[in-house]
Design a protein around this motif. Structure first.
Motif: not given
Length: 561
Positions: A344-349, A364-384
Motif C-alpha cells: 500500500q505504500g508504507y515505505n520509509a525512504m 523503522i517499525h512496521n514498514a512494508e519497505s524500510g529503505i529502498l534504493t535506486e541509482e545511487i553510489s558510494n552511500v553508507t547506510i548504517e545502524d539501522i
C-alpha cells in the motif's frame, strides 16, 4: 672415553631440543597460515579464483567517516512543526524543507524530539543537506505515518512505472489464495522521505521515455579490476567529475558481454539480457582522478574488461551529494498484508541519485519497505533497525546501485527479502548485519553481480528434511540467472534453533543458477553442508574466519596501507 661420550650425548640433546623447537615453529606457522582462507593467501588459488575488491563501497569510498555536519541549523519548530500535539505536521515540514533549500552551503534541518505526524512525501532535492532528528530511541524523534502513500497524489516521477505496470499487465496471481490483483507502484519504489534530482528519470521501464544522454566520451579498452582505460576523446571530461560508465549488449542472445557477466558458466540467461539493446546492461558511477592523453584513471576498479563490441561510454550523471538522514525513527500502524507486490505504500525512504551520502541511526517499525534504493553510489547506510508485526517486502534493499555499504542492520521483523541485491546492483556490501527471522540472503536476478554478504549472522530453523533455503534466488525468469559471477559470502554465522536431526548435517541451499559464487567461512552452532549453483568456490566450511571476520575491512586496510 667417558668425557667424549658425555659430550656426544650433550650434543645429541641439543640437536633434539633444536629439532623440537623447529617442529613447534613449523607447526605454529602452518597453523597460522590456516587462519585465513587460501583465496586471499595462496597466490596460485587467488589467481585461479577471482575475488573482487569490495573496499570501495560506502561514503567517500570507505576512506572517510560519516561527518557530524555543523552547518547552518534550521529548526523545524520555527516553521510550525510541533511534536506530540496529535496534529498533522506535513505542510509545516514541507515548508521547512523548502526554506532550507534556499540557503547556500551546508544546512541541517533539525527535527524536535517527540512524535511528528507525516502524511505526505518529503522530497530532498538539494546537496549539502542533513535531515536530523533527536535520536532513534524512545526519547528521540518519531515520524509517524498514519496512512499509506496509496492515498496520496500519484508522484510525477513514477508516471513511467505506472504506465509500465498497466501496459504489461503486471499482476500478482495466486490461485490458491484467490489473489489476482495489479502490482502496486510502491512494491519497490517510493518513500515518505525521498531524495531525487528534479525532472530526472531514475529507472527505465518503457523505451519511448528514454532520454537523449549527454555522452562525454566513448570508452575503448580497459581491464577488469584495473582503474585505467582508454577513451576516444578527453575533451568532455574533467578531473573530479563523477560520471556514469555504461556497457551495452547489442549482439543479441549470444552477446559476448552476457558470457562475461556469467564468466562463461553453463546457465541460461533470460530475454531481458538482449531485448533492450539501447539500455546499458552494466553501469557504474565513477569519479575521474586523472586524465593523461587518451587515458582516464578512475577511483574504483572496472567491473568487466571493456571490449569494442560493448560500445562502452561515459555519460553525464546528475546527482546530489553530501545528503544525510540521521537520528530518527519511523513508525507505521499495524495493517493486514494484502499480497506480495500489492503493497500500500508504507515505505520509509526512497533514495535515488545521491553520491557520497549517508543514512545513520534510524529505527523503522512496521514498514512494508524500510529503505529502498535506486541509482545511487558510494552511500553508507548504517545502524539501522527494522521491526514490527507487519510482513515487510524489503528492509534495506539494494536496487540498481553501485558501491553502497549497508552495515549494522538488525532485522527483527518478518520480511520477504531481509537482505537483497536486486537488478543491476554491483559492488555493494551488507556488513555486520543480523537477521532474526525468515533469514535469507536474496539475490534478485537482473544482472546483479560482484556483491558481498560480509560477516552476517542469521537465525533459522531447518525444515523437516534438515535443509534450509538460506541462499534465496528471487526475481523474474526474464532476468535470470539469480546473479552474475563472483558474488561473495564471507564469514556467515548460522544460528540454528528448533527441532532437527542432530546426527546429520544441515543442508543450506536455495540457489541453483548463480555461477561462480565465493562462499567462504559458513559456520555456526551445527555442522553444515552447502548446495549452491554452478562452479561455486567453497572454503572454510564449518570454520569461522576469526582473524579477519570482515572481508570489507580486510580489503580496505590493505588498500589504504
Amino acid at each position: 672415553m667417558f668425557q667424549s661420550t658425555k659430550n656426544r650425548n650433550f650434543v645429541n640433546q641439543k640437536v633434539i631440543i633444536y629439532a623440537f623447537f623447529i617442529a613447534i615453529l613449523f607447526s605454529f606457522n602452518s597453523l597460522s597460515s590456516q587462519e585465513l582462507p587460501e583465496i586471499i593467501t595462496n597466490k596460485k588459488i587467488a589467481g585461479q579464483n577471482y575475488l573482487p575488491d569490495f573496499s570501495y563501497a560506502g561514503y567517500h569510498f570507505g576512506e572517510v567517516k560519516i561527518p557530524q555536519k555543523t552547518g547552518q541549523i534550521i529548526n523545524a519548530t520555527d516553521y510550525g512543526v510541533i511534536a506530540n500535539d496529535g496534529l498533522d505536521d506535513s505542510k509545516n515540514l514541507i515548508k521547512a524543507i523548502k526554506a532550507s533549500s534556499s540557503i547556500k552551503g551546508d544546512v541541517v534541518l533539525q527535527l524536535p524530539a517527540g512524535r511528528i505526524i507525516l502524511s505526505d512525501i518529503l522530497y530532498i532535492e538539494r546537496s549539502n543537506f542533513v535531515l536530523r532528528g533527536a535520536g532513534s530511541g524512545e526519547n528521540g524523534t518519531e515520524i509517524f505515518c498514519p496512512r499509506p502513500m496509496m492515498y496520496l497524489k500519484d508522484p510525477e516521477s513514477l508516471t513511467e512505472l505506472r504506465e509500465y505496470l498497466t501496459t504489461f499487465d503486471k499482476r500478482q496471481r495466486e490461485k490458491e489464495n484467490n489473489v489476482d490483483l495489479p502490482f502496486s507502484q510502491y512494491a519497490w519504489s517510493g518513500g515518505f522521505i525521498w531524495t531525487q534530482v528534479p525532472n530526472e528519470r531514475v529507472k527505465s521501464y518503457l523505451e519511448k521515455y528514454d532520454p537523449k544522454l549527454n555522452v562525454l566520451a566513448k570508452v575503448l579498452t580497459g581491464k577488469r579490476g584495473e582503474n585505467t582505460f582508454t577513451v576516444s576523446d578527453v575533451n568532455g571530461l574533467k578531473v573530479g567529475e563523477v560520471v556514469e560508465l555504461e556497457l551495452f549488449n547489442k549482439e543479441g542472445e549470444n552477446g559476448e558481454i552476457i558470457k562475461a557477466l556469467y564468466n562463461n558458466a553453463n546457465v541460461k540467461p533470460g530475454s531481458h539480457h538482449w531485448k533492450f539493446p539501447t539500455l546499458p546492461i552494466v553501469r557504474q558511477q565513477v569519479e575521474i582522478v586523472k586524465i593523461a592523453n587518451n587515458k582516464v584513471t578512475i577511483k574504483t576498479p572496472l567491473l568487466l574488461e571493456i571490449k569494442p563490441n560493448y560500445q562502452a561510454q561515459l555519460v553525464e550523471w546528475k546527482h546530489l551529494s553530501e545528503v544525510g538522514i540521521e537520528h530518527l525513527r519511523f513508525t507505521f500502524p499495524d495493517t493486514p498484508r494484502v499480497a506480495h507486490h500489492v503493497e500500500q505504500g508504507y515505505n520509509a525512504m526512497f533514495l535515488t541519485r545521491i553520491f557520497n551520502s549517508w543514512v545513520s541511526d534510524v529505527s523503522i517499525h512496521n514498514a512494508e519497505s524500510g529503505i529502498l534504493t535506486e541509482e545511487i553510489s558510494n552511500v553508507t547506510i548504517e545502524d539501522i533497525t527494522t521491526d514490527g508485526n507487519n510482513i515487510a517486502h524489503y528492509t534495506v534493499a539494494m536496487g540498481g546501485v553501485h558501491n553502497v555499504l549497508v552495515k549494522n542492520l538488525k532485522v527483527y521483523n518478518n520480511a520477504v527479502h531481509p537482505l537483497s541485491f536486486n537488478t543491476f546492483s554491483t559492488k555493494d556490501v551488507y556488513q555486520n548485519c543480523e537477521v532474526f527471522t525468515n533469514a535469507n540472503l536474496d539475490q534478485h536476478a537482473g544482472a546483479n553481480h560482484q556483491n558481498l554478504f560480509d560477516n552476517i549472522k542469521v537465525h533459522l530453523s531447518p525444515k523437516e528434511d534438515n535443509s534450509y533455503p538460506l541462499f534465496l534466488a528471487g526475481g523474474a525468469d526474464y532476468w535470470k540467472p539469480s546473479h552474475g559471477a563472483f558474488t561473495t559470502f564471507w564469514n556467515i554465522n548460522v544460528a540454528v534453533t528448533g527441532k532437527f536431526d542432530t546426527s546429520k548435517p544441515i543442508v543450506l541451499n536455495g540457489m541453483e543458477d548463480g555461477p561462480f559464487a565465493r562462499i567462504i567461512g559458513v559456520h555456526g552452532n551445527q555442522n553444515f553442508k552447502l548446495e549452491y549453483g554452478p562452479d561455486a568456490y567453497i572454503e572454510f566450511l564449518n570454520q569461522p574466519i576469526q582473524k579477519e571476520p570482515s572481508l570489507y575491512d580486510y580489503q580496505l586496510k590493505k588498500r589504504l596501507k
